[in-house]
Design a protein around this motif. Structure first.
Motif, PDB file in Angstrom:
ATOM      1  N   TYR A 193      47.111  20.194  30.301  1.00 52.19           N
ATOM      2  CA  TYR A 193      48.280  21.092  30.299  1.00 52.19           C
ATOM      3  C   TYR A 193      47.901  22.341  31.076  1.00 52.19           C
ATOM      4  O   TYR A 193      46.771  22.825  30.957  1.00 52.19           O
ATOM      5  N   THR A 194      48.840  22.865  31.819  1.00 50.86           N
ATOM      6  CA  THR A 194      48.608  24.092  32.582  1.00 50.86           C
ATOM      7  C   THR A 194      48.995  25.297  31.746  1.00 50.86           C
ATOM      8  O   THR A 194      50.138  25.375  31.270  1.00 50.86           O
ATOM      9  N   ILE A 195      48.066  26.224  31.557  1.00 51.45           N
ATOM     10  CA  ILE A 195      48.301  27.317  30.612  1.00 51.45           C
ATOM     11  C   ILE A 195      49.408  28.268  31.071  1.00 51.45           C
ATOM     12  O   ILE A 195      49.889  29.064  30.269  1.00 51.45           O
ATOM     13  N   THR A 196      49.832  28.161  32.312  1.00 51.41           N
ATOM     14  CA  THR A 196      50.946  28.989  32.777  1.00 51.41           C
ATOM     15  C   THR A 196      52.296  28.300  32.585  1.00 51.41           C
ATOM     16  O   THR A 196      53.335  28.877  32.885  1.00 51.41           O
ATOM     17  N   SER A 197      52.269  27.058  32.075  1.00 46.82           N
ATOM     18  CA  SER A 197      53.514  26.308  31.907  1.00 46.82           C
ATOM     19  C   SER A 197      54.251  26.661  30.628  1.00 46.82           C
ATOM     20  O   SER A 197      55.482  26.496  30.532  1.00 46.82           O
ATOM     21  N   GLY A 198      53.501  27.062  29.616  1.00 47.51           N
ATOM     22  CA  GLY A 198      54.149  27.380  28.334  1.00 47.51           C
ATOM     23  C   GLY A 198      53.115  27.657  27.264  1.00 47.51           C
ATOM     24  O   GLY A 198      51.902  27.586  27.505  1.00 47.51           O
ATOM     25  N   TYR A 199      53.587  27.961  26.079  1.00 49.57           N
ATOM     26  CA  TYR A 199      52.784  28.200  24.880  1.00 49.57           C
ATOM     27  C   TYR A 199      52.038  29.546  24.934  1.00 49.57           C
ATOM     28  O   TYR A 199      51.897  30.177  25.984  1.00 49.57           O
ATOM     29  N   ASP A 200      51.569  29.939  23.784  1.00 47.99           N
ATOM     30  CA  ASP A 200      50.679  31.082  23.630  1.00 47.99           C
ATOM     31  C   ASP A 200      49.297  30.538  23.344  1.00 47.99           C
ATOM     32  O   ASP A 200      49.153  29.563  22.602  1.00 47.99           O
ATOM     33  N   TRP A 201      48.294  31.179  23.881  1.00 54.04           N
ATOM     34  CA  TRP A 201      46.922  30.660  23.816  1.00 54.04           C
ATOM     35  C   TRP A 201      46.071  31.648  23.019  1.00 54.04           C
ATOM     36  O   TRP A 201      45.793  32.744  23.465  1.00 54.04           O
ATOM     37  N   SER A 202      45.701  31.194  21.825  1.00 46.64           N
ATOM     38  CA  SER A 202      45.117  32.089  20.823  1.00 46.64           C
ATOM     39  C   SER A 202      43.617  31.901  20.644  1.00 46.64           C
ATOM     40  O   SER A 202      43.069  30.839  20.952  1.00 46.64           O
ATOM     41  N   TYR A 220      34.412  30.342  16.009  1.00 49.80           N
ATOM     42  CA  TYR A 220      35.524  30.796  16.843  1.00 49.80           C
ATOM     43  C   TYR A 220      36.237  29.588  17.444  1.00 49.80           C
ATOM     44  O   TYR A 220      35.600  28.694  18.019  1.00 49.80           O
ATOM     45  N   TYR A 221      37.556  29.581  17.288  1.00 46.54           N
ATOM     46  CA  TYR A 221      38.381  28.511  17.822  1.00 46.54           C
ATOM     47  C   TYR A 221      39.353  29.071  18.861  1.00 46.54           C
ATOM     48  O   TYR A 221      39.926  30.155  18.656  1.00 46.54           O
ATOM     49  N   CYS A 222      39.580  28.308  19.915  1.00 49.98           N
ATOM     50  CA  CYS A 222      40.746  28.569  20.746  1.00 49.98           C
ATOM     51  C   CYS A 222      41.809  27.549  20.368  1.00 49.98           C
ATOM     52  O   CYS A 222      41.483  26.415  19.971  1.00 49.98           O
ATOM     53  N   ALA A 223      43.054  27.948  20.457  1.00 48.13           N
ATOM     54  CA  ALA A 223      44.123  27.082  19.982  1.00 48.13           C
ATOM     55  C   ALA A 223      45.450  27.494  20.585  1.00 48.13           C
ATOM     56  O   ALA A 223      45.627  28.637  21.025  1.00 48.13           O
ATOM     57  N   SER A 224      46.352  26.554  20.603  1.00 51.14           N
ATOM     58  CA  SER A 224      47.745  26.854  20.874  1.00 51.14           C
ATOM     59  C   SER A 224      48.485  26.622  19.560  1.00 51.14           C
ATOM     60  O   SER A 224      48.774  25.478  19.199  1.00 51.14           O
ATOM     61  N   LEU A 225      48.725  27.688  18.823  1.00 49.47           N
ATOM     62  CA  LEU A 225      49.355  27.535  17.505  1.00 49.47           C
ATOM     63  C   LEU A 225      50.743  26.929  17.624  1.00 49.47           C
ATOM     64  O   LEU A 225      51.170  26.168  16.761  1.00 49.47           O
ATOM     65  N   THR A 226      51.454  27.241  18.704  1.00 53.66           N
ATOM     66  CA  THR A 226      52.821  26.751  18.849  1.00 53.66           C
ATOM     67  C   THR A 226      52.875  25.267  19.175  1.00 53.66           C
ATOM     68  O   THR A 226      53.898  24.634  18.956  1.00 53.66           O
ATOM     69  N   SER A 227      51.760  24.714  19.669  1.00 52.79           N
ATOM     70  CA  SER A 227      51.753  23.273  19.960  1.00 52.79           C
ATOM     71  C   SER A 227      50.884  22.508  18.965  1.00 52.79           C
ATOM     72  O   SER A 227      50.946  21.286  18.895  1.00 52.79           O
ATOM     73  N   GLY A 228      50.048  23.237  18.217  1.00 49.45           N
ATOM     74  CA  GLY A 228      49.210  22.584  17.218  1.00 49.45           C
ATOM     75  C   GLY A 228      47.885  22.074  17.728  1.00 49.45           C
ATOM     76  O   GLY A 228      47.177  21.363  17.015  1.00 49.45           O
ATOM     77  N   TYR A 229      47.519  22.411  18.939  1.00 45.28           N
ATOM     78  CA  TYR A 229      46.257  21.940  19.506  1.00 45.28           C
ATOM     79  C   TYR A 229      45.168  22.996  19.323  1.00 45.28           C
ATOM     80  O   TYR A 229      45.366  24.166  19.604  1.00 45.28           O
ATOM     81  N   TRP A 230      43.998  22.528  18.872  1.00 46.68           N
ATOM     82  CA  TRP A 230      42.845  23.396  18.632  1.00 46.68           C
ATOM     83  C   TRP A 230      41.629  22.833  19.346  1.00 46.68           C
ATOM     84  O   TRP A 230      41.488  21.626  19.514  1.00 46.68           O
TER      85      TRP A 230
END
Lengths: 106, 114
Positions: free
Chosen positions: B27-36, B94-104
């Motif tokens: 997935y391209t991080i500029t396409s959508g979602y917030d990256w936490s 420490y985790y990186c995740a996209s909370l809005t998509s559920g991916y960690w």
């Protein structure tokens, strides 16, 4: 920030048993998320928008609630469900997590 | 399928800066979602640290606002965490995740110790 209080802190269930975990918010939230985390693994999204099942999650899991009170239910406990469960809100910034409920197999 | 992978040093000295990288594939991080960035302390408490949105805006936890910076490299599809002036209290996974998509990501253990 909104504080999420989970109960119980720990619990144990036999296979086939029903399990309910509660999450109380210090202020009203519009939605709740639930995660399952097993030892050594990252959190797995189970429930989003209070009651929607994430992709691939068995339908024995369900979520409900509104306002300040939410719950996660496992309809029939299975051995693979032994894990720690977290609630999480993002209705108010910053997003916050509950302290977790450890579910063990009896 | 979206995959996230954290990388960075596992040991940081007190008062120094903690720097982690999250590499995103599928997935391209500029396409959508917030990256936490989210961390889990010993004892299981979880803390959301902040995010960088797909548009590049940032949002930080007020408890960390003076110490945290989240940036990105869109050419590498990566985003980064910098936490300054660390103490032993910053020891966590420490985790990186996209909370809005559920991916960690799988998480990286960071210990702050001299």
């Amino acid at each position: 920030e909104i504080v999420l209080t989970q109960s119980p802190t720990t619990t144990a269930a036999s296979p086939g048993e029903k399990v309910t975990i509660t999450c109380l918010a210090s202020s009203s939230v519009s939605n709740m998320y639930w995660y399952q985390q097993k030892s050594g693994a990252s959190p797995k999204l189970l429930i989003y928008s209070t009651s929607s099942l994430a992709s691939g999650v068995p339908d024995r899991f369900s979520g409900s609630g509104s306002g300040t009170s939410y719950s996660l239910t496992i309809n029939t406990m299975e051995a693979e469900d032994a894990a720690t469960y977290y609630c999480q809100q993002w209705s108010s910034n910053p997003p916050t997590f509950g302290a977790g409920t450890k579910l063990e197999l009896k | 399928e979206i995959q996230l992978q954290e990388s960075g040093p596992g040991l940081v000295k007190p008062s120094q800066s903690l720097s982690l990288t999250c590499s995103v594939t599928g997935y391209t991080i500029t396409s959508g979602y917030d990256w936490s960035w989210i961390r889990k302390f010993p004892g299981n408490k979880m803390e959301w640290m902040g995010y960088i949105s797909y548009s590049g805006s940032t949002n930080y936890n007020p408890s960390l606002k003076s110490r945290i910076s989240i940036t990105r490299d869109t050419s590498k599809n990566q985003f980064f965490l910098q936490l300054n002036s660390v103490t032993t209290e910053d020891t966590a996974t420490y985790y990186c995740a996209s909370l809005t998509s559920g991916y960690w990501g799988q998480g990286v253990m960071v210990t702050v110790s001299s």
